[in-house]
Design a protein around this motif. Structure first.
Motif, PDB file in Angstrom:
ATOM      1  N   GLY A  34     -14.701  42.893 -41.439  1.00 36.62           N
ATOM      2  CA  GLY A  34     -15.596  43.586 -42.376  1.00 36.62           C
ATOM      3  C   GLY A  34     -16.612  44.515 -41.739  1.00 36.62           C
ATOM      4  N   GLY A  35     -17.772  44.596 -42.418  1.00 37.91           N
ATOM      5  CA  GLY A  35     -18.806  45.555 -42.014  1.00 37.91           C
ATOM      6  C   GLY A  35     -19.276  45.360 -40.579  1.00 37.91           C
ATOM      7  N   ARG A  38     -16.828  47.233 -38.328  1.00 37.33           N
ATOM      8  CA  ARG A  38     -17.027  48.678 -38.555  1.00 37.33           C
ATOM      9  C   ARG A  38     -18.296  49.159 -37.822  1.00 37.33           C
ATOM     10  NH1 ARG A  38     -19.015  48.692 -44.024  1.00 37.33           N
ATOM     11  NH2 ARG A  38     -20.974  48.365 -42.932  1.00 37.33           N
ATOM     12  N   ARG A 121      -6.704  43.298 -48.948  1.00 39.51           N
ATOM     13  CA  ARG A 121      -7.425  43.218 -50.221  1.00 39.51           C
ATOM     14  C   ARG A 121      -8.742  43.983 -50.160  1.00 39.51           C
ATOM     15  NH1 ARG A 121     -11.796  39.844 -49.981  1.00 39.51           N
ATOM     16  NH2 ARG A 121     -11.906  38.680 -48.044  1.00 39.51           N
ATOM     17  N   ARG A 122      -9.057  44.572 -49.022  1.00 37.11           N
ATOM     18  CA  ARG A 122     -10.367  45.192 -48.838  1.00 37.11           C
ATOM     19  C   ARG A 122     -10.436  46.603 -49.389  1.00 37.11           C
ATOM     20  NH1 ARG A 122     -13.549  41.812 -45.323  1.00 37.11           N
ATOM     21  NH2 ARG A 122     -12.317  39.930 -45.112  1.00 37.11           N
ATOM     22  N   ASP A 123     -11.655  47.139 -49.423  1.00 37.22           N
ATOM     23  CA  ASP A 123     -11.853  48.415 -50.115  1.00 37.22           C
ATOM     24  C   ASP A 123     -11.351  49.634 -49.333  1.00 37.22           C
ATOM     25  OD1 ASP A 123     -13.851  47.919 -48.284  1.00 37.22           O
ATOM     26  OD2 ASP A 123     -15.525  48.250 -49.647  1.00 37.22           O
ATOM     27  N   ASN A 127     -13.257  49.311 -43.439  1.00 35.61           N
ATOM     28  CA  ASN A 127     -13.726  47.926 -43.621  1.00 35.61           C
ATOM     29  C   ASN A 127     -12.585  46.925 -43.459  1.00 35.61           C
ATOM     30  OD1 ASN A 127     -16.316  48.727 -44.141  1.00 35.61           O
ATOM     31  ND2 ASN A 127     -16.065  48.763 -46.367  1.00 35.61           N
ATOM     32  N   ASP A 167     -10.463  47.839 -59.055  1.00 38.30           N
ATOM     33  CA  ASP A 167     -11.892  47.546 -58.925  1.00 38.30           C
ATOM     34  C   ASP A 167     -12.697  48.847 -58.821  1.00 38.30           C
ATOM     35  OD1 ASP A 167     -14.416  46.835 -58.240  1.00 38.30           O
ATOM     36  OD2 ASP A 167     -13.883  45.600 -56.511  1.00 38.30           O
ATOM     37  N   THR A 169     -15.756  49.381 -58.932  1.00 38.57           N
ATOM     38  CA  THR A 169     -17.021  49.371 -58.162  1.00 38.57           C
ATOM     39  C   THR A 169     -16.793  50.018 -56.798  1.00 38.57           C
ATOM     40  OG1 THR A 169     -16.680  47.211 -57.103  1.00 38.57           O
ATOM     41  CG2 THR A 169     -17.826  47.199 -59.213  1.00 38.57           C
ATOM     42  N   ARG A 170     -15.533  50.066 -56.377  1.00 43.58           N
ATOM     43  CA  ARG A 170     -15.229  50.673 -55.075  1.00 43.58           C
ATOM     44  C   ARG A 170     -15.584  52.162 -55.068  1.00 43.58           C
ATOM     45  NH1 ARG A 170      -9.435  47.591 -54.620  1.00 43.58           N
ATOM     46  NH2 ARG A 170     -10.281  45.547 -54.093  1.00 43.58           N
ATOM     47  N   ARG A 173     -18.985  52.192 -53.937  1.00 46.36           N
ATOM     48  CA  ARG A 173     -18.997  51.835 -52.511  1.00 46.36           C
ATOM     49  C   ARG A 173     -18.557  53.022 -51.651  1.00 46.36           C
ATOM     50  NH1 ARG A 173     -19.389  46.445 -51.241  1.00 46.36           N
ATOM     51  NH2 ARG A 173     -18.080  46.620 -49.392  1.00 46.36           N
ATOM     52  N   ARG A 176     -21.415  55.290 -51.328  1.00 42.36           N
ATOM     53  CA  ARG A 176     -22.439  54.652 -50.495  1.00 42.36           C
ATOM     54  C   ARG A 176     -22.099  54.794 -49.006  1.00 42.36           C
ATOM     55  NH1 ARG A 176     -23.761  49.130 -49.585  1.00 42.36           N
ATOM     56  NH2 ARG A 176     -22.093  48.233 -50.855  1.00 42.36           N
ATOM     57  N   PHE A 177     -20.877  54.462 -48.636  1.00 47.05           N
ATOM     58  CA  PHE A 177     -20.516  54.521 -47.217  1.00 47.05           C
ATOM     59  C   PHE A 177     -20.411  55.976 -46.744  1.00 47.05           C
ATOM     60  CE2 PHE A 177     -18.533  50.239 -48.223  1.00 47.05           C
ATOM     61  CZ  PHE A 177     -19.536  49.522 -47.579  1.00 47.05           C
ATOM     62  N   ARG A 180     -23.969  57.103 -46.250  1.00 49.09           N
ATOM     63  CA  ARG A 180     -24.678  56.348 -45.217  1.00 49.09           C
ATOM     64  C   ARG A 180     -24.242  56.787 -43.816  1.00 49.09           C
ATOM     65  NH1 ARG A 180     -23.801  50.046 -44.560  1.00 49.09           N
ATOM     66  NH2 ARG A 180     -24.569  49.923 -46.705  1.00 49.09           N
TER      67      ARG A 180
HETATM   68  P1  ATP Z   1     -23.040  46.568 -46.006  1.00 44.01           P
HETATM   69  O1  ATP Z   1     -23.170  47.177 -44.649  1.00 44.01           O
HETATM   70  O2  ATP Z   1     -23.565  47.443 -47.102  1.00 44.01           O
HETATM   71  O3  ATP Z   1     -23.488  45.145 -46.100  1.00 44.01           O
HETATM   72  P2  ATP Z   1     -20.355  45.557 -45.903  1.00 44.01           P
HETATM   73  O4  ATP Z   1     -19.145  46.326 -45.514  1.00 44.01           O
HETATM   74  O5  ATP Z   1     -20.819  44.482 -44.998  1.00 44.01           O
HETATM   75  O6  ATP Z   1     -21.482  46.599 -46.225  1.00 44.01           O
HETATM   76  P3  ATP Z   1     -20.228  43.711 -48.120  1.00 44.01           P
HETATM   77  O7  ATP Z   1     -20.511  44.130 -49.521  1.00 44.01           O
HETATM   78  O8  ATP Z   1     -21.111  42.755 -47.450  1.00 44.01           O
HETATM   79  O9  ATP Z   1     -20.046  45.061 -47.339  1.00 44.01           O
HETATM   80  O10 ATP Z   1     -18.744  43.166 -48.066  1.00 44.01           O
HETATM   81  C1  ATP Z   1     -18.159  42.631 -46.895  1.00 44.01           C
HETATM   82  C2  ATP Z   1     -16.710  43.082 -46.784  1.00 44.01           C
HETATM   83  O11 ATP Z   1     -15.988  42.656 -47.935  1.00 44.01           O
HETATM   84  C3  ATP Z   1     -16.555  44.616 -46.757  1.00 44.01           C
HETATM   85  O12 ATP Z   1     -16.620  45.109 -45.462  1.00 44.01           O
HETATM   86  C4  ATP Z   1     -15.199  44.811 -47.379  1.00 44.01           C
HETATM   87  O13 ATP Z   1     -14.199  44.639 -46.414  1.00 44.01           O
HETATM   88  C5  ATP Z   1     -15.101  43.670 -48.364  1.00 44.01           C
HETATM   89  N1  ATP Z   1     -15.469  44.071 -49.732  1.00 44.01           N
HETATM   90  C6  ATP Z   1     -16.674  44.016 -50.328  1.00 44.01           C
HETATM   91  N2  ATP Z   1     -16.621  44.459 -51.589  1.00 44.01           N
HETATM   92  C7  ATP Z   1     -15.340  44.812 -51.816  1.00 44.01           C
HETATM   93  C8  ATP Z   1     -14.640  45.334 -52.939  1.00 44.01           C
HETATM   94  N3  ATP Z   1     -15.254  45.629 -54.086  1.00 44.01           N
HETATM   95  N4  ATP Z   1     -13.318  45.545 -52.796  1.00 44.01           N
HETATM   96  C9  ATP Z   1     -12.682  45.240 -51.646  1.00 44.01           C
HETATM   97  N5  ATP Z   1     -13.279  44.768 -50.563  1.00 44.01           N
HETATM   98  C10 ATP Z   1     -14.600  44.549 -50.623  1.00 44.01           C
END
Ligand code: ATP
Length: 422
Positions: A34-35, A38, A121-123, A127, A167, A169-170, A173, A176-177, A180
């Motif tokens: 995840g984040g 990245r 399954r991630r966005d 990530n 989804d 909401t992506r 996101r 946002r990314f 950012r």
């Molecule tokens: P931030 O730096 O804003 O905290 P993050 O990437 O850590 O961003 P989170 O919202 O904490 O984001 O989510 C953690 C991980 O979960 C993301 O990196 C992504 O892989 C996954 N994720 C979060 N929300 C979604 C979504 N709506 N659809 C798919 N994957 C998601």
């Protein structure tokens, strides 16, 4: 050692080393995901670890907590856990899973899966990277979807064409990314966003999910650019009915940003502001009360948040009219003291009137810091019977102090004796 890990603080490296030991002991495959991954590649500070395990995440969390002498919080509903180390590092731990969406915009079905399923399954590709923390793939970057290259090329890219339908909401996101990291949403992803918007996908989302991402969006640093990008790609009225991003609104939002900057520079130690709420009010400004009520009902924000919004919306104009006059300090105090800092600063951001700005500056710098030297105990000593009149007397004294500058305790006592005498 993987070059990206080198610059992490030693305590965090110790956490990762302990996670490797846990993997060995439980004979399971585990990954940083995840984040965190990245941001590691981007060279951005992020000490919140996300670990996913191809085994029971709870067992992994319990053992890791034992190694680190850390606290563990279980979220049984989601089969996840958070380990918090004595140094304050947070490690979220989950079991790798596979998700499928039974219907657009609804919550997914979840079942067991391996790391590939979990990343799929991630966005976005950026990530969907992992780093192995088990012996066979120790510190190897795992990249099924080209996320590493997308980070280098500064691209936001979804993993499959139905992503925004599954989804929506992506979409928030993605914006946002993009803003950012100063990336660009890649062309095909952009096309899919437009398609999902034209299918009115936001209307199909449950409000709590939309609300969470919406607030995260408003909390970003690059807020004005984000707000403009939302208008460009989604149109604000698809998120909040009837909100149109006019030039005037952008001017107000910019002024809110400047005012927040002023407050933080002038008063670094004063109360924290809910800046996102101020931008939300900036967006809602100018709507009829009926439409704001509708939005607030739908979004069900917290009580304190709703109260601040309504306080600005219902009283903002009247307060600006009053505060733009030359008025006594005690009157300024009486207008402003009951309001939240967010609302006061919005009044300042909204009006260019010199007097209003001076009055608000004075309130923050002087009037709001004035304290009385005497208290209820002194009133008691004067033989005044305890009761609601204490507040009345002390208020009168405070207003006199603000207007006439009673400096010492003696001057305050004299004033009290005077009004009791009367
Ligand atoms: P931030 O730096 O804003 O905290 P993050 O990437 O850590 O961003 P989170 O919202 O904490 O984001 O989510 C953690 C991980 O979960 C993301 O990196 C992504 O892989 C996954 N994720 C979060 N929300 C979604 C979504 N709506 N659809 C798919 N994957 C998601």
């Amino acid at each position: 050692m993987l070059k990206y890990l080198k610059d992490l603080p030693p305590q965090l490296l110790k956490v990762i080393e302990s996670a490797k030991l846990v993997s060995s002991q439980l004979r399971c495959r585990s990954y940083l995901v995840g984040g965190f991954v990245r941001d590691l590649i981007l060279g951005r500070k992020n000490f919140d670890l996300d670990i996913t395990v191809e085994a029971d995440g709870m067992d992994f969390a319990n053992l890791l907590a034992l190694y680190l002498k850390a606290k563990v919080i279980h979220y049984h509903r989601f089969s996840t856990a958070t380990v918090v180390t004595p140094e304050g590092f947070k490690i979220d731990i989950a079991t790798t899973r596979k998700e499928s969406y039974p219907q657009p915009a609804l919550l997914p079905y979840v079942e067991k899966g391996d790391i590939k399923d979990d990343l799929a399954r991630r966005d976005f590709t950026i990530n969907a990277l992992a780093i192995g923390i088990y012996p066979e793939r120790e510190e190897r970057i795992i990249d099924f979807f080209g996320g590493y290259n997308d980070i280098l090329r500064k691209k936001i890219r979804i993993l499959h064409d139905k992503s925004f339908i599954d989804d929506p909401t992506r979409i928030l996101r993605a914006i946002r990314f993009e803003q950012r990291f100063n990336f660009r949403i890649e062309r095909h992803t952009l096309r899919l966003i437009k398609e999902a918007v034209s299918l009115k996908m936001f209307e199909k989302l449950s409000i709590p999910r939309l609300k969470d991402e919406f607030i995260l969006l408003l909390k970003e640093d690059n807020i004005i650019k984000i707000i403009k990008r939302v208008e460009e790609l989604i149109k604000w009225d698809n998120l909040i009915p009837l909100v149109i991003l006019t030039k005037r609104k952008i001017k107000f939002l910019n002024s809110i940003k400047r005012t927040i900057g002023w407050y933080k520079r002038e008063f670094p130690h004063k109360r924290h502001l809910d800046e996102w709420l101020m931008y939300l009010i900036g967006l809602l400004d100018g709507l009829d009360k009926i439409h704001i009520d509708y939005f607030l009902n739908k979004f069900s924000l917290r009580k304190g948040e709703t109260k601040r919004i309504m306080s600005y919306i219902t009283r903002g104009k009247e307060l600006i009219d009053k505060l733009k006059k030359k008025i006594k300090p005690s009157i300024i105090y009486r207008y402003l003291e009951p309001l939240s800092y967010e609302v006061i600063l919005l009044l300042k951001a909204k009006s260019k009137e010199k007097n209003l700005n001076k009055n608000i500056d004075k309130f923050f710098k002087v009037y709001n810091n004035v304290r009385l030297n005497i208290s209820g105990r002194d009133l008691k000593k004067l033989g005044i019977t305890e009761g609601p009149c204490y507040q009345v007397i002390l208020n009168k004294l405070l207003y006199a102090k603000l207007d006439r500058g009673l400096n010492t305790k003696e001057e305050e006592m004299r004033f009290i004796k005077n009004i009791i005498g009367r």
